[in-house]
Motif scaffolding. Structure first.
Motif, short mmCIF file in Angstrom:
data_model
loop_
_atom_site.label_atom_id
_atom_site.label_comp_id
_atom_site.label_asym_id
_atom_site.label_seq_id
_atom_site.Cartn_x
_atom_site.Cartn_y
_atom_site.Cartn_z
N GLY A 27 0.83 -1.21 0.00
CA GLY A 27 0.00 0.00 0.00
C GLY A 27 0.86 1.26 0.00
N THR A 34 1.34 3.23 -2.63
CA THR A 34 1.01 4.15 -3.73
C THR A 34 0.26 5.38 -3.24
OG1 THR A 34 -0.90 2.70 -4.08
CG2 THR A 34 0.95 2.47 -5.62
N ILE A 55 0.18 7.08 3.90
CA ILE A 55 1.31 6.84 4.81
C ILE A 55 2.36 5.94 4.14
CG2 ILE A 55 1.93 5.84 7.05
CD1 ILE A 55 -1.06 6.50 7.88
N ARG A 87 -1.89 -1.67 -6.14
CA ARG A 87 -2.84 -2.56 -6.83
C ARG A 87 -3.15 -2.05 -8.22
NH1 ARG A 87 -8.43 -0.95 -3.58
NH2 ARG A 87 -7.75 1.17 -3.12
N LYS A 118 -0.83 3.80 -11.42
CA LYS A 118 -0.58 4.63 -10.22
C LYS A 118 0.79 4.26 -9.63
CE LYS A 118 -2.84 6.22 -5.98
NZ LYS A 118 -4.02 6.14 -5.12
N LEU A 147 -4.72 -7.06 -2.79
CA LEU A 147 -4.59 -7.80 -1.53
C LEU A 147 -5.91 -8.36 -1.00
CD1 LEU A 147 -1.90 -5.68 0.37
CD2 LEU A 147 -1.58 -7.58 -1.23
N ASN A 167 1.66 -2.36 5.37
CA ASN A 167 1.00 -1.08 5.62
C ASN A 167 -0.42 -1.01 5.06
OD1 ASN A 167 0.89 2.07 5.78
ND2 ASN A 167 0.63 1.59 3.61
N TYR A 207 -13.28 -2.89 11.29
CA TYR A 207 -11.93 -2.31 11.17
C TYR A 207 -11.18 -2.41 12.50
CZ TYR A 207 -8.23 1.11 10.52
OH TYR A 207 -7.00 1.72 10.46
N LYS A 234 -7.75 -4.61 13.41
CA LYS A 234 -6.50 -4.03 13.90
C LYS A 234 -6.10 -4.60 15.26
CE LYS A 234 -5.60 -1.45 10.32
NZ LYS A 234 -4.45 -1.68 9.45
N ILE A 255 -4.24 10.53 10.73
CA ILE A 255 -3.49 11.12 9.61
C ILE A 255 -4.43 11.42 8.44
CG2 ILE A 255 -1.56 10.71 8.01
CD1 ILE A 255 -0.79 10.82 11.04
N THR A 299 -5.33 11.23 4.97
CA THR A 299 -5.00 10.48 3.74
C THR A 299 -6.34 10.19 3.05
OG1 THR A 299 -5.26 8.36 4.85
CG2 THR A 299 -3.05 9.31 4.90
N1 LIG Z 1 -4.92 7.50 8.18
C1 LIG Z 1 -5.08 7.24 9.46
O1 LIG Z 1 -5.48 8.11 10.26
C2 LIG Z 1 -4.75 5.87 10.00
C3 LIG Z 1 -4.88 5.67 11.39
C4 LIG Z 1 -4.56 4.41 11.90
C5 LIG Z 1 -4.12 3.40 11.05
N2 LIG Z 1 -4.01 3.63 9.71
C6 LIG Z 1 -3.54 2.52 8.86
O2 LIG Z 1 -2.47 2.97 8.05
C7 LIG Z 1 -2.41 2.19 6.85
C8 LIG Z 1 -2.28 3.11 5.66
O3 LIG Z 1 -3.46 3.90 5.58
P1 LIG Z 1 -3.52 5.32 4.86
O4 LIG Z 1 -4.15 6.24 5.82
O5 LIG Z 1 -2.24 5.68 4.24
O6 LIG Z 1 -4.64 4.98 3.73
P2 LIG Z 1 -4.71 5.31 2.16
O7 LIG Z 1 -4.26 6.68 1.86
O8 LIG Z 1 -6.10 4.90 1.78
O9 LIG Z 1 -3.66 4.28 1.52
C9 LIG Z 1 -3.90 2.90 1.55
C10 LIG Z 1 -2.94 2.16 0.65
O10 LIG Z 1 -3.34 0.77 0.63
C11 LIG Z 1 -3.63 0.39 -0.72
N3 LIG Z 1 -4.73 -0.58 -0.78
C12 LIG Z 1 -5.99 -0.43 -0.30
N4 LIG Z 1 -6.71 -1.52 -0.59
C13 LIG Z 1 -5.91 -2.38 -1.27
C14 LIG Z 1 -6.07 -3.65 -1.85
N5 LIG Z 1 -7.23 -4.30 -1.84
N6 LIG Z 1 -5.02 -4.24 -2.47
C15 LIG Z 1 -3.84 -3.59 -2.52
N7 LIG Z 1 -3.60 -2.38 -2.00
C16 LIG Z 1 -4.63 -1.78 -1.38
C17 LIG Z 1 -4.00 1.69 -1.42
O11 LIG Z 1 -3.86 1.55 -2.82
P3 LIG Z 1 -4.44 2.69 -3.85
O12 LIG Z 1 -3.36 3.74 -3.91
O13 LIG Z 1 -4.61 1.94 -5.12
O14 LIG Z 1 -5.71 3.20 -3.27
C18 LIG Z 1 -2.99 2.65 -0.80
O15 LIG Z 1 -1.72 2.47 -1.39
C19 LIG Z 1 -3.67 1.32 6.86
O16 LIG Z 1 -3.35 0.03 7.32
C20 LIG Z 1 -4.57 2.02 7.86
O17 LIG Z 1 -5.48 1.12 8.46
C21 LIG Z 1 -4.32 4.84 9.17
#
Ligand SMILES: NC(=O)c1ccc[n+]([C@@H]2O[C@H](COP(=O)([O-])OP(=O)(O)OC[C@H]3O[C@@H](n4cnc5c(N)ncnc54)[C@H](OP(=O)(O)O)[C@@H]3O)[C@@H](O)[C@H]2O)c1
Length: 299
Positions: free
Chosen positions: A9, A11, A14, A34, A38, A62, A88, A165, A169, A201, A203
């Motif tokens: 993840g 692309t 985070i 994925r 991108k 995934l 991630n 969710y 986690k 964060i 995102t």
């Molecule tokens: N943001 C927060 O506040 C926060 C807080 C706690 C934990 N987290 C955790 O941090 C991690 C990263 O989250 P983020 O905030 O950076 O989210 P994000 O901006 O939505 O990025 C998620 C990444 O995962 C990829 N992804 C999603 N579904 C997928 C799939 N089915 N197959 C392959 N790749 C997939 C996305 O690909 P695409 O680029 O193609 O969409 C993207 O690269 C996650 O595990 C999330 O649960 C985030």
């Protein structure tokens, strides 16, 4: 020492910020995504920004365990070892329950089973490193999971995206702890595993999913506040990447395994619903689900 690092993840959000920073430090970074276009775009962006040409990508959806298996096989075919695996990728999905091609509830498939399988398939490669590290992205929201129903690990009875969710986690933390103990029992001293949370964060996370009107509203308000308010500097993907960058590279965490981290420090995860039996039950469930994908994998 320059490391070989695979980030799922990477692309967006985070994961992308983590990939950028680690490439900046000169490591070999494999961006998982994925969407091929991108991923190509992100790799080009990171190469241009950092001057590091050792940034490449691998593609896998995934939600599919077969695709996870192919991702591992491709990594193994192209690399002689792995130093750091950052699991991630993750998401909060919709209130309406959906299952993956493998019949697994999709939050569990993406957040729990995919990293579980990828880790099992790549441990032999991590063992070839002098300092193999696995980092599993969890979330502070594991604290809000409520009591898990260990007889319903495919979450058939749950109709809340947010609860699924949070449970996923929580299970990531339990699996991390269990994996750490197993590695120790097996006498593997050169591979550690830790879980982390990034903070809140800004995102793409949770922006498109339907979590019910109230939770959707809370997400939107939180994003607005974090984007424009005094919290702004604390809520960037770069801030969210900091703990995983630390866990991937710092000498201070040499040999430390099985912990939950936030703000680059060990933190106490919720123990409210924890028991060794529950941890074992979740592990056994994951092991049973991924077993068919372990047997014919190429190491
Ligand atoms: N943001 C927060 O506040 C926060 C807080 C706690 C934990 N987290 C955790 O941090 C991690 C990263 O989250 P983020 O905030 O950076 O989210 P994000 O901006 O939505 O990025 C998620 C990444 O995962 C990829 N992804 C999603 N579904 C997928 C799939 N089915 N197959 C392959 N790749 C997939 C996305 O690909 P695409 O680029 O193609 O969409 C993207 O690269 C996650 O595990 C999330 O649960 C985030």
């Amino acid at each position: 020492m320059k490391k070989t690092i695979l980030i799922t993840g990477a692309t967006d959000g985070i994961g992308k910020a983590t990939a950028m920073a680690l490439a900046q430090q000169g490591h070999q970074v494999i961006v998982h995504g994925r969407n091929r276009e991108k991923a190509q775009r992100v790799v080009a962006e990171i190469r241009t920004a950092t001057g590091n040409q050792q940034v490449t990508f691998l593609i896998a959806d995934l939600f599919s365990l077969r695709a996870v298996q192919q991702l591992a096989a491709q990594f193994l075919a192209e690399n002689d070892h792995l130093d750091v695996l950052i699991n991630n990728a993750g998401a909060v999905l919709n209130n309406h329950r959906a299952v993956s091609v493998d019949g697994i509830e999709k939050t569990m498939a993406l957040n729990v089973l995919a990293p579980f399988l990828l880790t099992q398939l790549l441990i032999p490669s991590l063992e070839k490193s002098s300092d193999g590290r696995i980092i599993n992205m969890s979330s502070a929201s594991h604290r809000a999971s409520g009591r898990p129903d260990l007889n319903d690990l495919n979450l058939e009875k749950d109709n809340s995206a947010q609860r699924r969710y949070s449970l996923s986690k929580l299970f990531v933390i339990w699996n991390t702890q269990h994996q750490g103990k197993l590695l120790k029992q097996q006498g593997v001293q050169n591979v550690t595993v830790n879980a982390s949370h990034p903070g809140a964060i800004v995102t793409n996370f949770g922006q498109d999913s339907d979590k019910g009107w109230l939770v959707n509203l809370v997400y939107k308000v939180a994003i607005k506040l974090a984007s424009f308010g005094p919290l702004r500097t604390m809520a960037t993907p770069e801030h969210g990447a900091a703990t995983n960058i630390y866990l991937a590279t710092s000498e201070n965490v040499d040999g430390i395994s099985g912990l939950f981290w936030g703000d680059a420090k060990p933190q106490k995860p919720s123990t409210r619903y924890y028991s060794a039996t529950a941890e074992q039950q979740v592990w056994d469930y994951c092991q049973a689900v991924v077993r068919p994908f372990l047997s014919d994998a190429k190491h």
